[in-house]
Enzyme design. Structure first.
Site, PDB file in Angstrom:
ATOM      1  N   LYS A  20      37.426  51.296  42.000  1.00 53.62           N
ATOM      2  CA  LYS A  20      38.061  51.226  40.673  1.00 53.62           C
ATOM      3  C   LYS A  20      37.028  51.421  39.573  1.00 53.62           C
ATOM      4  O   LYS A  20      37.233  52.211  38.646  1.00 53.62           O
ATOM      5  CB  LYS A  20      38.782  49.877  40.540  1.00 53.62           C
ATOM      6  CG  LYS A  20      39.508  49.677  39.225  1.00 53.62           C
ATOM      7  CD  LYS A  20      40.638  48.693  39.357  1.00 53.62           C
ATOM      8  CE  LYS A  20      40.178  47.242  39.363  1.00 53.62           C
ATOM      9  NZ  LYS A  20      39.685  46.781  38.047  1.00 53.62           N
ATOM     10  N   ARG A  25      34.806  55.148  35.347  1.00 53.14           N
ATOM     11  CA  ARG A  25      33.616  55.734  34.714  1.00 53.14           C
ATOM     12  C   ARG A  25      33.601  57.251  34.860  1.00 53.14           C
ATOM     13  O   ARG A  25      33.162  57.968  33.969  1.00 53.14           O
ATOM     14  CB  ARG A  25      32.352  55.106  35.325  1.00 53.14           C
ATOM     15  CG  ARG A  25      32.125  53.665  34.806  1.00 53.14           C
ATOM     16  CD  ARG A  25      31.218  52.883  35.726  1.00 53.14           C
ATOM     17  NE  ARG A  25      30.847  51.565  35.216  1.00 53.14           N
ATOM     18  CZ  ARG A  25      31.611  50.473  35.264  1.00 53.14           C
ATOM     19  NH1 ARG A  25      32.835  50.539  35.786  1.00 53.14           N
ATOM     20  NH2 ARG A  25      31.177  49.314  34.785  1.00 53.14           N
ATOM     21  N   GLY A  92      40.770  45.521  31.856  1.00 51.69           N
ATOM     22  CA  GLY A  92      39.628  45.029  31.076  1.00 51.69           C
ATOM     23  C   GLY A  92      38.521  46.067  31.005  1.00 51.69           C
ATOM     24  O   GLY A  92      37.860  46.230  29.985  1.00 51.69           O
ATOM     25  N   ASP A 314      34.883  39.740  41.947  1.00 53.36           N
ATOM     26  CA  ASP A 314      36.302  40.044  42.174  1.00 53.36           C
ATOM     27  C   ASP A 314      36.774  39.619  43.567  1.00 53.36           C
ATOM     28  O   ASP A 314      37.972  39.615  43.849  1.00 53.36           O
ATOM     29  CB  ASP A 314      36.560  41.548  41.991  1.00 53.36           C
ATOM     30  CG  ASP A 314      36.395  41.976  40.542  1.00 53.36           C
ATOM     31  OD1 ASP A 314      36.445  41.121  39.642  1.00 53.36           O
ATOM     32  OD2 ASP A 314      36.195  43.184  40.309  1.00 53.36           O
TER      33      ASP A 314
HETATM   34  C1  S3P Z   1      34.075  45.714  36.257  1.00 50.76           C
HETATM   35  C2  S3P Z   1      33.283  44.636  36.052  1.00 50.76           C
HETATM   36  C3  S3P Z   1      33.656  43.264  36.396  1.00 50.76           C
HETATM   37  C4  S3P Z   1      34.859  43.207  37.337  1.00 50.76           C
HETATM   38  C5  S3P Z   1      35.921  44.177  36.966  1.00 50.76           C
HETATM   39  C6  S3P Z   1      35.393  45.598  36.917  1.00 50.76           C
HETATM   40  C7  S3P Z   1      33.579  47.043  35.839  1.00 50.76           C
HETATM   41  O1  S3P Z   1      33.947  42.571  35.213  1.00 50.76           O
HETATM   42  O2  S3P Z   1      35.380  41.900  37.376  1.00 50.76           O
HETATM   43  O3  S3P Z   1      36.989  44.133  37.890  1.00 50.76           O
HETATM   44  O4  S3P Z   1      34.158  48.061  36.262  1.00 50.76           O
HETATM   45  O5  S3P Z   1      32.614  47.095  35.076  1.00 50.76           O
HETATM   46  P1  S3P Z   1      32.746  41.870  34.384  1.00 50.76           P
HETATM   47  O6  S3P Z   1      31.636  42.814  34.419  1.00 50.76           O
HETATM   48  O7  S3P Z   1      33.241  41.637  33.017  1.00 50.76           O
HETATM   49  O8  S3P Z   1      32.475  40.600  35.153  1.00 50.76           O
END
Ligand code: S3P
Length: 427
Positions: A20, A25, A92, A314
């Site tokens: 993911k 990216r 997020g 995760d």
């Molecule tokens: C991610 C970073 C993580 C992870 C999210 C994906 C990413 O979050 O929990 O599922 O792709 O950069 P954080 O870096 O905020 O902990």
């Protein structure tokens, strides 16, 4: 959706859908590069589709077939002002990384997402991006999305991040592409480094030293060919399933094992798990391998804390399930970040595993699990969190009565074919 104890062990091979983080990216960096980026094994989950939809709204042509994604990049300054609000859905990663890019554009944009996104903390990117001179505000004034971002010429900064977060680090590094000098971020522990690896391959000057990553502005970024490795965060569910269901033996093909993501493997080994790494190699700068996982009857609890936490952040929900089936005590500390994920994963794991009869106690920053007791079915809500739904689908394989997961289809966020793949392995 109802789940039952499996009568058969997990057997056979599985190829896990694309990572993911890397899928997001590849679209983002392709969009701000010159020329075409071709992506194979892209994760066709809701989160990554949200990223595609946001960039299409900013004038980027993206072709999506089941075979591959083609992103027709327009260079660092080629995005156009969106005519509607950017919808990040549940993602997020989309929210925080795109904000870093938007901070460097010469237009104003707004972005928002679902109910979960509108509760997640965005102050962690608003602060550093503002220090770089971006104008970024939480429209409701509560530090969450919806966000309004007005791009500017940015100033390079050094940022000491209070959290080990790849989303925060990446947001700042992406804004650093549009700054007037070097930008660097130091984090308390190293978070996943896919941004650093991939931006380098697109042509950016990115250096990493310990927990500090730095970037120079205004590079010539060029489209790349990217083969996305399988997502170790998705593989984690099958790893745990094979370890707890007697007689299981599975081969997980082509799985990313980047050392900023492989904490689950280290924890499983500490618990005594029978996992063999085969065919290890590098693809596009990312470590990849096949994982042979066999049922392990005498798993032992362990302590999970400190710098390993960001490398398995995760996976903690499914690690908690594993710990419930292991003998002895597993203690998880320093995992307070779990409270601000798609749901409050600490509270929900403690509540749901207790409902199933597990001896588990929540703490300020983690949980203590006294494993080895027989678990019973229950009726549990996913809270629309994909990782909660998948973790309990795995727990159901070895529990004594029917387990019902409400709103189980949220697995679409990161693994649309999860239930079908699980069923196939159990056949
Ligand atoms: C991610 C970073 C993580 C992870 C999210 C994906 C990413 O979050 O929990 O599922 O792709 O950069 P954080 O870096 O905020 O902990």
């Amino acid at each position: 959706m109802e789940f039952h104890k499996t009568e058969k062990p997990l057997r056979g091979e599985i190829t896990i859908p694309g990572d993911k983080s890397i899928s997001h990216r590849s679209v983002m960096f392709g969009a701000i590069s010159q020329g075409t980026t071709e992506i194979t094994n892209f994760l066709q989950g809701q989160d990554c589709l949200s990223t595609i939809s946001c960039f299409r709204k900013m004038g980027i042509e993206i072709e999506n077939t089941s075979e591959r994604i083609l992103v027709h990049g327009r260079g660092l300054h080629g995005l156009t002002a969106p005519t509607e609000i950017l919808d990040v859905g549940n993602s997020g990663t989309t929210t925080r990384l795109i904000s870093g890019i938007l901070a460097g554009q010469d237009f104003t944009s707004e972005l928002t997402g679902d109910a979960s996104i509108q509760k997640r903390p965005m102050g962690r990117i608003i602060k550093p991006l503002s220090m770089m001179d971006a104008t970024i505000e939480s429209i409701k004034g509560n530090g969450c999305a919806p966000l309004r971002i007005s791009g500017h010429a940015l100033k390079g900064i050094h940022y000491q991040s209070p959290v080990a977060s790849a989303q925060v680090k990446s947001s700042i590094l992406l804004a650093g592409l549009y700054a007037d000098g070097k930008t660097s971020v130091t984090e308390p522990a190293l978070s996943r480094n896919h941004t650093e690896i991939m931006l380098r391959s697109f042509g950016a000057t990115v250096t990493s030293e310990g927990t500090t990553a730095s970037i120079l502005p205004d590079p010539d970024l060029h489209g790349q060919k990217i083969e996305v490795p399988g997502d170790i965060s998705s593989a984690a569910y099958f790893i745990v399933a094979a370890l707890i269901v007697p007689g299981s033996e599975i081969l997980i093909k082509n799985c990313g094992i980047n050392e900023t993501r492989d904490g689950i493997l280290r924890v499983c080994r500490a618990m005594g798990a029978d996992i063999t790494v085969l065919n290890a190699h590098t693809s596009g700068g990312e470590a990849v391998a096949d994982l042979l996982v066999r049922y392990t009857p005498d798993l032992k609890g362990c302590v999970i804390e400190g710098d390993i936490i960001p490398t398995l952040i995760d996976e903690i929900p499914v690690i908690a399930v594993l710990a419930a089936f292991a003998d002895g005590t597993t203690t998880i500390r320093n995992a307070e970040e779990l409270k601000v994920k798609e749901s409050n994963r600490l509270d929900i794991m403690v509540h749901h595993l207790s409902e199933m009869g597990c001896d588990i106690t929540g703490t300020e920053d983690g949980m203590i699990i006294n494993g080895g007791k027989t678990l019973q079915g229950a009726v549990l809500d996913s809270f629309l969190d994909h990782r909660i739904a998948m973790s309990f689908a795995i727990a159901s394989l070895a529990c004594e009565s029917t387990l019902t997961i409400r709103r189980a289809d949220c697995v679409n966020i990161s693994y649309p074919a999860f239930y079908q793949d699980l069923e196939r392995l159990c056949r």
